[in-house]
Design an enzyme around this catalytic site. Sequence first.
Site, PDB file in Angstrom:
ATOM      1  N   HIS A 119       0.812  -1.213   0.000  1.00 33.55           N
ATOM      2  CA  HIS A 119       0.000   0.000   0.000  1.00 33.55           C
ATOM      3  C   HIS A 119       0.849   1.269   0.000  1.00 33.55           C
ATOM      4  CE1 HIS A 119       0.372   0.745   4.415  1.00 33.55           C
ATOM      5  NE2 HIS A 119       0.361  -0.568   4.503  1.00 33.55           N
ATOM      6  N   ASP A 121      -0.250   4.362   0.968  1.00 29.59           N
ATOM      7  CA  ASP A 121      -0.530   5.342   2.020  1.00 29.59           C
ATOM      8  C   ASP A 121       0.263   5.022   3.290  1.00 29.59           C
ATOM      9  OD1 ASP A 121      -2.256   3.013   2.136  1.00 29.59           O
ATOM     10  OD2 ASP A 121      -3.297   3.972   3.797  1.00 29.59           O
ATOM     11  N   ASP A 154       6.442   0.401   6.454  1.00 33.11           N
ATOM     12  CA  ASP A 154       4.990   0.230   6.261  1.00 33.11           C
ATOM     13  C   ASP A 154       4.448   1.331   5.358  1.00 33.11           C
ATOM     14  OD1 ASP A 154       2.397  -0.584   6.522  1.00 33.11           O
ATOM     15  OD2 ASP A 154       2.148   0.091   8.575  1.00 33.11           O
ATOM     16  N   GLU A 188      -5.098   1.761   2.796  1.00 37.56           N
ATOM     17  CA  GLU A 188      -5.044   0.570   3.662  1.00 37.56           C
ATOM     18  C   GLU A 188      -5.200   0.951   5.122  1.00 37.56           C
ATOM     19  OE1 GLU A 188      -3.243  -2.659   6.160  1.00 37.56           O
ATOM     20  OE2 GLU A 188      -2.669  -0.570   6.005  1.00 37.56           O
ATOM     21  N   GLU A 189      -4.535   2.032   5.509  1.00 42.45           N
ATOM     22  CA  GLU A 189      -4.545   2.416   6.926  1.00 42.45           C
ATOM     23  C   GLU A 189      -5.918   2.931   7.369  1.00 42.45           C
ATOM     24  OE1 GLU A 189      -2.172   1.540   8.701  1.00 42.45           O
ATOM     25  OE2 GLU A 189      -0.320   1.535   7.517  1.00 42.45           O
ATOM     26  N   ASP A 215       0.554 -10.283   0.514  1.00 38.27           N
ATOM     27  CA  ASP A 215       0.481  -8.932   1.076  1.00 38.27           C
ATOM     28  C   ASP A 215       1.470  -8.837   2.234  1.00 38.27           C
ATOM     29  OD1 ASP A 215      -0.377  -6.330   1.509  1.00 38.27           O
ATOM     30  OD2 ASP A 215      -2.274  -6.883   2.451  1.00 38.27           O
ATOM     31  N   HIS A 460       4.581   2.559  12.595  1.00 42.97           N
ATOM     32  CA  HIS A 460       3.532   3.484  13.063  1.00 42.97           C
ATOM     33  C   HIS A 460       4.044   4.383  14.183  1.00 42.97           C
ATOM     34  CE1 HIS A 460      -0.343   1.390  11.408  1.00 42.97           C
ATOM     35  NE2 HIS A 460       0.691   1.249  10.601  1.00 42.97           N
TER      36      HIS A 460
HETATM   37 ZN   LIG Z   1       0.815  -1.593   6.278  1.00 45.06          ZN
END
Ligand SMILES: [Zn+2]
Length: 490
Positions: A119, A121, A154, A188-189, A215, A460
């Site tokens: 992803h 984003d 991520d 995705e987030e 994924d 994150h």
């Molecule tokens: Zn992710």
Amino acid sequence: MKRLLFGAILLIAALAAVLLVNTLRYGAAQVAVQEGEPVAVDADAAARRLAQALTFPTVWREGQMQASRTAFEDLHRHLASAFPRVHAALEREVVNGHSLLYTWPGTEAGARPVLLMAHQDVVPVDPATASNWQHPPFAGGIADGHVWGRGAIDHKSGVLGILEATEMLLERSFAPACTVYLAFGHDEESGGEAGAVAIAALLRRRGVQLEFVLDEGGVVADGILPGIEPPVALIGIAEKGFVNLELRVETGGGHSSMPPAETANGILARAVSRLERHPMPARLDGAASLMFERVGPAMPFAGRLVFANLWLFRPLVVRQLAAAPTMNAMVRTTTAVTILEGGVRENVLPTSARAVANFRVLPGDSIEGVIDHVVGAIDDRRVRVTRHGDVASEPSPVSSTSAPAWHLLERTIREVFPGVMVAPFQVVTATDSRHYEGVSAEVYRFTPLTVGPDDVARIHGVDERIPVAGYAQAIRFYHRLLVNAATPGR
Ligand SMILES: [Zn+2]
């Protein structure tokens, strides 16, 4: 009396012998592979291309603020110039404004296509911690052998890593036997509704049936699993569902000088307490059980003794696992009371009080089952239990650990990461891949990066970064995977 004692000793000796024999015979061999020459990757150039991609703050915001739209467009332009062969040879579709679907047509008509996803984003940077970063989160810094920034792990390393591998294969005129799809969502987030859901629906409409989907998900866990010495590549074969429930109590109000025995707050507090004391039952089955089957043999003697004799020790093991939050999340549907509200003034009795609890639903359980359990655990008609919000997801199906695609993945990991063990894994969060149910029989979740205990909080969090060497290894993994999956005549 003597006879009885003798009998008891004999029984204990027999039991000990059974436990020991089981322990000594306990083992699950890891697949043997030929270690070839690792493919040459220009790690520094790839790191620079990744670093550049990190300068675009692709934080997806509902309502498409201009800033995020520009960031995605900048990223797309960067991808087009960084990977010219990909953009010349593959068909590229923009889905819902920002998601990308690339199609690399296969040469063999009957071969089932595969899909690699990642992803674009990233999660926002908490303004309160922005100044704590050693290198600013959107500056694309390369220092101390790492690429620094939000999205380094991520998951822009996934987007660009997959494109690097594809570009390298095109450079040597590789033509895949099966069609290869590359799918890069943009939300995705935030749940994947505009991105992965739309891409999966598009493929479904076209009648595509995939051999497998890969994924993000499990990592090469180094020093994370207690008692396991070698690094373990964890392939997510299932992910948990989720649902939010609201508990609401409504009562008559009044002056706080003459309160009833229980206020709305008191009734709610009791309900919350009962809920926490009666979680959904823990059980060792499914993905978690399969994981221990694989990693158990690498444990010290005591661990092997226990896991080789689950017929006897299962209740003990489940209790032990449930005691640690990370393991608990793998063996049961978890309960987290995340919101509590009640009362408006110190001298006014509350007329209503509410709590919201977030449940992560283990495969085998269901949202309906969770609601039944919650109502039963609270056991108080004054507390109304309803679904909160409209975002919820049933647990995913469990993908196979005997399908050809599993073996392909396992072999590829062992080829690229020498010495690692491979094990199935229960993903406890939600990923975009859950939206591919129905398009693919097998969905696997694996991020080809070695992650240690120190790295987990960076995802994150503050100081997200990826080692340049680790990124090159991820590119080698995607390269090898495509070769293994799509070489003609396999
Ligand atoms: Zn992710």
